[in-house]
Enzyme design. Sequence first.
Site: not given
Ligand code: DON
Length: 312
Positions: A71, A196, A266
Site C-alpha cells: 500500500s 492496482y 502489508v
Molecule cells: O489490496 C490488497 O489486498 C493489498 N495488495 C493491499 C496492500 C496493503 O498494503 C493494504 N492496503 N491498504
Amino acid sequence: MNILADNGAAIAQALRDIHHHASRAPSTGKVADYIPALARVEASHCGLALATLDGEVQAAGDAERPFSIQSISKVFGLVLAMQRVGDDLWQRVGMEPSGQPFNSIVQLEWEHGIPRNPFINAGAILVSDTLVSHFSSSRQAFLSFVRRLSASECCDVNEAVLASEARHGSRNAALAHLMKSFGNLEAEVEDVLAHYFFQCSLEMSCSELARSLLFLANRGVHPLSGEQVTTARDAHRVNAILSTSGMYDQSGQFAFSVGLPAKSGVGGGIVAIVPGQGVITAWSPPLNRHGNSTRGLAMITELAGRLGLSIY
Ligand code: DON
C-alpha cells in the site's frame, strides 16, 4: 531547526541503536498471509533508513533489501494522478479518514461509490482508474515515475506476488465493481485491477523508498534532481491525508504517539515524512491487527520521539 541535517553522527548512532534493539525484541505480529506469496517472506528481516534533503541516506540492518511495498504504492499512484487529473480528482474520492479496515466494503455502499480517501483500497482503485484512463500504459508510466524518483532502475514488480494478488483479489474486485455500478469508474474493471495489483507488487528497499519520497518533505521539489514533482500545495495535501489516513485505522493513534505523515503497507514497510527535513523508512514483515508492522512502528516511534520530530 533542521534536526536531521545538524546531527549526522548522533543520528547514525541512534539508527543503529534503535535497529539493534528492535530486531532483537520478541516479535509480536504476524506476517500477512491473505495473499499467499506475501507469506513466504522471512519474518526476521528488519531494516531502517533515513534520507535527508541533502541526499544523504543513513541505514541500518536490511535497509538495502527490496521488499513488497504494497500500500505504500498508493502514495506514488496518488501523486501521479494529481499531476495528471488536477483538482477534478477530488470529485471522485474524499479526504476523510475512514475509521474502517483498509478493504472494507460497507462504507463504500453507504457513500454511493465515493471512497473516503485515496489510501484505503477503494480509493487506490479509483486512483488506478484515473491512471489507466490517462496513460496509454499506466503500468509503464507508474514504473518509470518510481524509478525516476528513487534514482534506481532496479525497482521492479515481483511476478509471484503479482500473480498471487490477482488470484486472491476477489475483495478488491468487489470494490471495483461496486464503484463501477455507481458510475465512479471509467475504465474496465479488469484493467483497473491489473494496474492496482501491479503497483502493490512493486519491490523497493528502505533506502530507495526514503530517497524517492523526499519531495514530500521538500514542498514538492525532489532535492536530488531538482524536479518539481508536485506543487507545494499538492505536497501539503498528500501529507495532510497521510497524517489522517496513512496508517489504516490506526492513523489516530500514530498521530497521537508519533506525529508525522506516514504510510504503511502489508509487506511490513512504513514510510514517515519529516517535513523540511527528510524521510524515514522502516521494514519488518510481522504485522499487528491493523496491518501495520509491529517492529516498524516501534522503530519509527522511538526515532521520532528521541529526535523530537513530531510536526505537532
Ligand atoms: O489490496 C490488497 O489486498 C493489498 N495488495 C493491499 C496492500 C496493503 O498494503 C493494504 N492496503 N491498504
